[in-house]
Write an enzyme that holds these catalytic residues in place. Structure first.
Site, mmCIF file in Angstrom:
data_model
loop_
_atom_site.group_PDB
_atom_site.id
_atom_site.type_symbol
_atom_site.label_atom_id
_atom_site.label_comp_id
_atom_site.label_asym_id
_atom_site.label_seq_id
_atom_site.Cartn_x
_atom_site.Cartn_y
_atom_site.Cartn_z
ATOM 1 N N GLY A 209 0.764 -1.239 0.000
ATOM 2 C CA GLY A 209 0.000 0.000 0.000
ATOM 3 C C GLY A 209 0.795 1.289 0.000
ATOM 4 O O GLY A 209 0.214 2.368 0.058
ATOM 5 N N LYS B 239 2.604 2.799 -2.411
ATOM 6 C CA LYS B 239 2.332 3.627 -3.591
ATOM 7 C C LYS B 239 0.860 4.029 -3.634
ATOM 8 O O LYS B 239 0.522 5.150 -4.039
ATOM 9 C CB LYS B 239 2.747 2.869 -4.849
ATOM 10 C CG LYS B 239 4.253 2.586 -4.894
ATOM 11 C CD LYS B 239 4.629 1.718 -6.079
ATOM 12 C CE LYS B 239 6.139 1.461 -6.101
ATOM 13 N NZ LYS B 239 6.585 0.616 -4.970
ATOM 14 N N ARG C 246 -1.927 -10.577 1.324
ATOM 15 C CA ARG C 246 -1.349 -9.264 1.041
ATOM 16 C C ARG C 246 -2.447 -8.231 0.786
ATOM 17 O O ARG C 246 -2.292 -7.057 1.122
ATOM 18 C CB ARG C 246 -0.389 -9.355 -0.148
ATOM 19 C CG ARG C 246 0.927 -10.016 0.207
ATOM 20 C CD ARG C 246 1.788 -10.313 -1.016
ATOM 21 N NE ARG C 246 2.043 -9.132 -1.839
ATOM 22 C CZ ARG C 246 2.964 -8.218 -1.566
ATOM 23 N NH1 ARG C 246 3.715 -8.337 -0.483
ATOM 24 N NH2 ARG C 246 3.154 -7.192 -2.373
ATOM 25 N N CYS D 25 11.447 -3.301 -8.750
ATOM 26 C CA CYS D 25 12.588 -3.110 -7.842
ATOM 27 C C CYS D 25 13.675 -4.109 -8.215
ATOM 28 O O CYS D 25 14.207 -4.823 -7.372
ATOM 29 C CB CYS D 25 12.163 -3.248 -6.381
ATOM 30 S SG CYS D 25 11.379 -4.812 -5.964
#
Length: 492
Positions: free
Chosen positions: A125, A127, A150, A243
């Site tokens: 959460g 972003k 999640r 990432c």
């Protein structure tokens, strides 16, 4: 870099990075010996008029002396011994603890209040809540996460940060396409990846890495991007991020996407403030964040634009009628669930009259519709489509529970409210014994409270705030404030 440390990295990864970086490889590997950078991002939804807290204000004083993250308007670096996750401000959603490089994504998206935004792979959460803050509570934010556990964490963070215009779904991206064809103004795809940028802080990411996993991730990313393309309006923007350092998951994913979708183009947008610290990618509008060149972990992001200015015929028909698909079905859905309008309307109106001093029309999410999910009453953002058949964890702002004709406000409503919107409130200092007692679930006495307060003398619901940020509910009975902070969140 020390040889011993270097041997802790997968051998194939080391070889790949040496080939990719050439003369920069040594500096890159040395960055693994450097201390990590920690970041937090102030939540404008919890600040006065959405502005950054200034010195002399409680949160401003708490952040005093912290260095700014140059590419994130609300971002700050902090030292590990500060432990902001233990401060009452964290429980009140005054800020979100987020890796500094990850803050670049929402800045690149640059959402506007009133737009329809999708965060397609949203957990946990960071972003999503960054986007929500920039939207100022206006418009529609749909946050999706395919993994149920999640998705639950995502929903909890949306609630903690006081976001009212968000719908949280737990779906495969392909299923969302039929609900949202050419619907969103902007989409974020923070894609599941091999996680190479997290090796410095995540041992598990190192252990799970393999060349085969890189290829598998690239394949999944292509599918997710194709689904996102179908949900973006003509003229809209999509930000893709990972990432990881792998070209297969970064530049090659975007180039492959552009080859498959002739109606998309790389966006040559003006470089956002602070992005001069990043290395421009081989594709216009793309950036690489290297840990040996910036104060953050590894990241990649690219901005693409969907050509055209007109939506499809179907979308234009919805806009012309002022209705979105499924709006006419909401009342029928309530009747089918056994919750007639009168079942919830009277308890809610009585609560609102007794507890609130502002009407919903003064809230940033004005114009939404009421709907019942079980015993919970929600305010659904007005742009939201019919949710029938969708796996929805949070269909909007959770207002509270209807039980035996009585309304009990939710913790989410408390976190959403400004203290000025509540008829009765107390504002406890963040360093007071009373705020610690409240977070432990203890009862408070109105005659022994520090800080500001506005109590009318009537019994009823009282909004508990910490230095101006709403935190939870208590219920006043005489001089006693019964604690309604959720038991699962209470401190030992």
């Amino acid at each position: 870099m020390e040889k011993e440390t270097k041997r802790e990295l997968p051998e194939a990864f080391v070889e790949k990075m040496e080939k990719l970086l050439g003369s920069d490889a040594e500096a890159f590997f040395k960055s693994y010996d450097a201390e990590r950078k920690f970041g937090l991002r102030v939540n404008p939804l919890k600040q006065k008029s959405g502005e950054m807290p200034e010195e002399g204000e409680p949160l401003g004083d708490y952040l005093k002396g912290l260095a700014k993250v140059p590419w994130a308007e609300e971002g700050f670096y902090y030292e590990a011994d500060m432990r902001p996750g233990r401060h009452p401000f964290h429980e009140a959603g005054a800020y979100y603890i987020q890796e500094p490089s990850a803050m670049s994504v929402a800045e690149a998206v640059s959402p506007k209040p009133g737009e329809q935004i999708l965060d397609l792979c949203a957990a946990p959460g960071g972003k999503s809540t960054h986007l929500a803050g920039k939207m100022g509570g206006q418009g529609l934010l749909v946050c999706n996460e395919i993994h149920p556990a999640r998705a639950k964490i995502l929903s909890q963070n949306i609630e903690r940060m006081g976001v009212g215009n968000c719908v949280v779904t737990n779906e495969d991206s392909g299923r969302l396409v039929s609900y949202f064809p050419e619907f969103f103004d902007r989409i974020v795809v923070d894609a599941p990846c091999s996680g190479e940028g997290m090796f410095r802080k995540d041992q598990q990411a190192r252990e799970e890495w393999s060349p085969d996993n890189v290829k598998l991730c690239a394949s999944r990313q292509a599918e997710i991007l194709d689904h996102a393309a179908a949900m973006l309006k003509p003229g809209g923007y999509l930000v893709y991020s990972t990432c990881t350092f792998s070209r297969e998951e970064n530049e090659e994913s975007i180039l492959g996407f552009l080859d498959r979708h002739e109606d998309f183009e790389a966006a040559e947008a003006e470089r956002p403030v602070g992005f001069e610290a990043f290395t421009g990618g081989k594709i216009p509008g793309s950036y690489r964040i290297w840990p040996h060149k910036t104060a953050g972990e590894g990241h990649f992001l690219a901005l693409v634009h969907k050509k055209g200015t007109e939506a499809s015929t179907e979308t234009l028909a919805y806009a012309a009628s002022g209705k979105l698909p499924g709006k006419e079905k909401k009342k029928e859905k309530n009747r089918q669930s056994g919750k007639k309008g009168s079942d919830w309307e009277q308890p809610w109106q009585e609560f609102a009259k007794e507890t609130l001093v502002t009407g919903l029309e003064q809230w940033p999410i004005a114009g939404g519709s009421f709907t019942m999910f079980g015993e919970e009453l929600y305010l659904v953002p007005k742009q939201m489509v019919d949710m029938k058949g969708l796996k929805v964890l949070r269909p909007g702002l959770d207002l509270g529970t209807i039980k035996k004709g009585r309304f009990e406000p939710s913790h989410g409503l408390a976190l959403f409210l400004k203290k000025e919107w509540a008829g009765q409130w107390i504002n406890l200092p963040s360093d007071s014994e009373e705020i610690t007692r409240y977070l432990r679930g203890e009862t408070l006495n109105t005659d022994q409270l520090p800080g500001e307060r506005h109590l009318t003398g009537k019994n009823g619901w009282v909004l508990v705030c910490v230095d101006g940020c709403s935190l939870g509910w208590s219920k006043k009975v005489g001089i006693t404030l019964k604690n309604h902070y959720p038991k699962g969140l209470r401190r030992p």
